[in-house]
Write an enzyme that holds these catalytic residues in place. Structure first.
Site, PDB file in Angstrom:
ATOM      1  N   SER A  95      16.164 -50.248 -44.221  1.00  0.00           N
ATOM      2  CA  SER A  95      14.890 -50.948 -44.201  1.00  0.00           C
ATOM      3  C   SER A  95      14.963 -52.076 -43.181  1.00  0.00           C
ATOM      4  O   SER A  95      16.008 -52.309 -42.570  1.00  0.00           O
ATOM      5  CB  SER A  95      14.569 -51.507 -45.585  1.00  0.00           C
ATOM      6  OG  SER A  95      15.451 -52.575 -45.869  1.00  0.00           O
ATOM      7  N   LYS A  96      13.843 -52.744 -43.034  1.00  0.00           N
ATOM      8  CA  LYS A  96      13.731 -53.804 -42.017  1.00  0.00           C
ATOM      9  C   LYS A  96      14.847 -54.827 -42.112  1.00  0.00           C
ATOM     10  O   LYS A  96      15.317 -55.330 -41.092  1.00  0.00           O
ATOM     11  CB  LYS A  96      12.371 -54.501 -42.171  1.00  0.00           C
ATOM     12  CG  LYS A  96      11.280 -53.858 -41.344  1.00  0.00           C
ATOM     13  CD  LYS A  96      10.646 -54.908 -40.429  1.00  0.00           C
ATOM     14  CE  LYS A  96       9.868 -54.274 -39.277  1.00  0.00           C
ATOM     15  NZ  LYS A  96       8.490 -54.035 -39.587  1.00  0.00           N
ATOM     16  N   ARG A  97      15.246 -55.138 -43.340  1.00  0.00           N
ATOM     17  CA  ARG A  97      16.240 -56.207 -43.435  1.00  0.00           C
ATOM     18  C   ARG A  97      17.603 -55.799 -42.873  1.00  0.00           C
ATOM     19  O   ARG A  97      18.473 -56.629 -42.648  1.00  0.00           O
ATOM     20  CB  ARG A  97      16.345 -56.709 -44.879  1.00  0.00           C
ATOM     21  CG  ARG A  97      17.046 -55.788 -45.810  1.00  0.00           C
ATOM     22  CD  ARG A  97      16.930 -56.199 -47.264  1.00  0.00           C
ATOM     23  NE  ARG A  97      17.190 -55.034 -48.078  1.00  0.00           N
ATOM     24  CZ  ARG A  97      18.405 -54.567 -48.332  1.00  0.00           C
ATOM     25  NH1 ARG A  97      19.468 -55.208 -47.875  1.00  0.00           N
ATOM     26  NH2 ARG A  97      18.571 -53.492 -49.057  1.00  0.00           N
ATOM     27  N   GLY A 121      17.798 -54.606 -39.982  1.00  0.00           N
ATOM     28  CA  GLY A 121      17.659 -54.735 -38.529  1.00  0.00           C
ATOM     29  C   GLY A 121      16.613 -53.779 -38.009  1.00  0.00           C
ATOM     30  O   GLY A 121      15.766 -53.308 -38.754  1.00  0.00           O
TER      31      GLY A 121
END
Ligand code: GLU
Length: 480
Positions: free
Chosen positions: A253-255, A257
């Site tokens: 996911s986005k977290r 990167g």
């Protein structure tokens, strides 16, 4: 009259099989998971002499944008994943999808459902209260007491008995009791097709023989098969590939990167062949070979090499693969990729002679870089204007002892008969020997003077690349 026949689209008839497809929803960027799915479809088609198709699933009108479509096409072009036909746009085919739903209605394999949203909500609440699974209970099955002028959805009359078995090429044999299937919606009350209907019709109409996609679609597959069987259409072979996870084991996911391939290209300076090789190995193995370039992958790739457990994304590994491909890459190409990054860092354009110097230096620079940012950063010293900025470490090397040595080297270099790498190195060696020091002691201050840094390619290579005048000029600056 919209076509409800069994014929496949003219452009897709007689395509070499297997026919695979990548079917992204254009809602943001080309996700690296999507890129890997595209790659597997591409390679599978190449490996078996088949056809690779692209379909843009732009039916979610609120989220599908021109920009996002552009990003997907751009990302695929960058990765060199060219489809064998122009992309098919799903939304444009809504009439065909609807025609198929109406055909199923006419054949008694689908039915009208007039249940209102509130009614369905109450149904689910009641199921929940009884601890039952929440799904449509078939309340409009077989009915013809249709209220006049009321909106209705079209639902598939799904099989209730027996089970559906999928011989998935990655997951193995997976089964589901048909009792777990609900009579899902094919057409919404505004007449628009659902995703489930559109996918099945489009795959059929494009002659798709192999559906290779993320395993998040596995549950959809049971529904899609029910629909395919109701239509009497050929069933594709399925392969559901595990998702990519982050280094911590959670779904990517986005977290973790960057998710879009363009970030790997633009921000991280990754080469497409490196991202491709990395994504290939993240989910597919052929022995323990890490480095498999496109041509070889197209000969070796098969679904039996795709693992069942999710790959973990590892940026360090991607960078080490990237370093490998940087070493192999053509110098002119790398200079072209590094130049704009250097210009952005310098805030000015490179001159023709600076571009030429960059190109000539590439053999020295590229073995030391893990990405294009590092490559560009490591080349800046070549084109900086005199006097060069000195970093702290370089300034330290130019202490009294360092400057004394540098003065001696300068004199020796000025007298060197030939400005050529080996000869210059021999000259510096003589200076070191005369001073009773190792070559490294002489190279340190020389490097500081020539680059303003403590790390760089060989100083003798740099002397040769910069040329006599510029090299001696930089040394003179440092001695001041
Ligand atoms: N459009 C779907 C997605 O982006 C893929 C559908 C499919 O591969 O069948 O997840």
């Amino acid at each position: 009259m919209p076509d409800a026949s069994d014929s496949i689209l003219p452009d897709y008839q007689g395509l070499p099989r297997p026919v695979t497809r990548f079917a992204p929803s254009p809602t943001g960027y080309l996700h690296i998971g999507g890129a890997r799915t595209a790659l597997f479809n591409y390679l599978y088609a190449r490996r078996h002499g088949g056809t690779f198709l692209l379909r843009i699933e732009d039916t979610d009108r609120a989220r599908s944008t021109e920009d996002a479509i552009g990003k997907i096409l751009d990302g695929m072009a960058w990765l060199g994943l060219d489809a064998d036909r122009p992309p098919l746009f799903q939304f444009a085919r809504a009439d065909r999808h609807a025609a198929i739903a109406h055909r199923l209605l006419a054949e008694g394999r689908a039915y009208r459902c007039y249940a209102t949203a509130q009614e369905l909500e109450a149904m689910r609440e009641a199921q929940k209260a009884k601890g039952l699974p929440q799904r449509y209970d078939g309340r409009w099955r077989g009915r013809t007491d249709w209220p006049e002028g009321q909106p209705y959805v079209v639902r598939l009359q799904a099989p209730q008995d027996g089970e559906t078995v999928i011989d998935d090429q990655v997951q193995g044999r997976v089964r589901q009791a048909n009792g777990e299937l609900d009579d899902f919606v094919l057409l919404r009350s505004d007449g628009t097709p659902t995703y489930m209907l559109a996918v099945v019709v489009d795959d059929h109409d494009m002659g798709v023989s192999h559906v290779i996609r993320g395993d998040d679609h596995l549950t959809n597959t049971f529904r899609q098969l029910a629909l395919i069987r109701a239509l009497g259409w050929p069933e594709p072979v399925y392969a559901h590939v595990p998702m990519i996870h982050g280094p911590d084991g959670a779904k990517l996911s986005k977290r973790h990167g960057a998710l879009g391939v363009e970030a790997y290209r633009d921000e991280m300076g990754i080469l497409p062949e490196a991202l491709e090789n990395y994504l290939l190995r993240l989910g597919w193995a052929h022995g323990d070979t890490e480095l498999v370039a496109r041509a070889e992958a197209a000969k070796l790739f098969d679904l039996d090499g795709v693992g069942r457990s999710p790959g973990r994304f590892d940026l360090k590994k991607l960078e080490s693969v990237n370093a490998h491909y940087l070493k192999l890459a053509d110098n002119g190409r790398l200079a072209g990729l590094a130049a704009p990054r250097m210009e952005a860092l310098l805030g000015r354009e490179l001159s023709d002679s600076q571009r030429d110097l960059l190109l000539r230096s590439m053999d020295e620079l590229k073995p030391r870089a893990k990405n294009l940012n590092e490559l560009a950063g490591s080349a800046l010293f070549l084109v900086r204007s005199r006097p060069l900025p000195m970093d702290e470490g370089a300034a330290k090397l130019l202490d009294d002892a360092g400057l004394k040595l540098l003065g001696e080297v300068k004199a020796a270099l000025e007298a060197a008969p030939q400005w050529e790498r080996e000869a210059l190195e021999a000259t510096a060696k003589q200076v070191a020997e005369a001073a009773g020091l190792g070559l490294g002691k002489v190279a340190g201050p020389l490097r500081a003077a020539l680059t303003g840094q403590t790390a760089s390619p060989s100083v003798f290579a740099i002397l040769a690349l910069l040329g006599r005048e510029e090299s001696l000029g930089r040394i003179t600056d440092a001695l001041k």
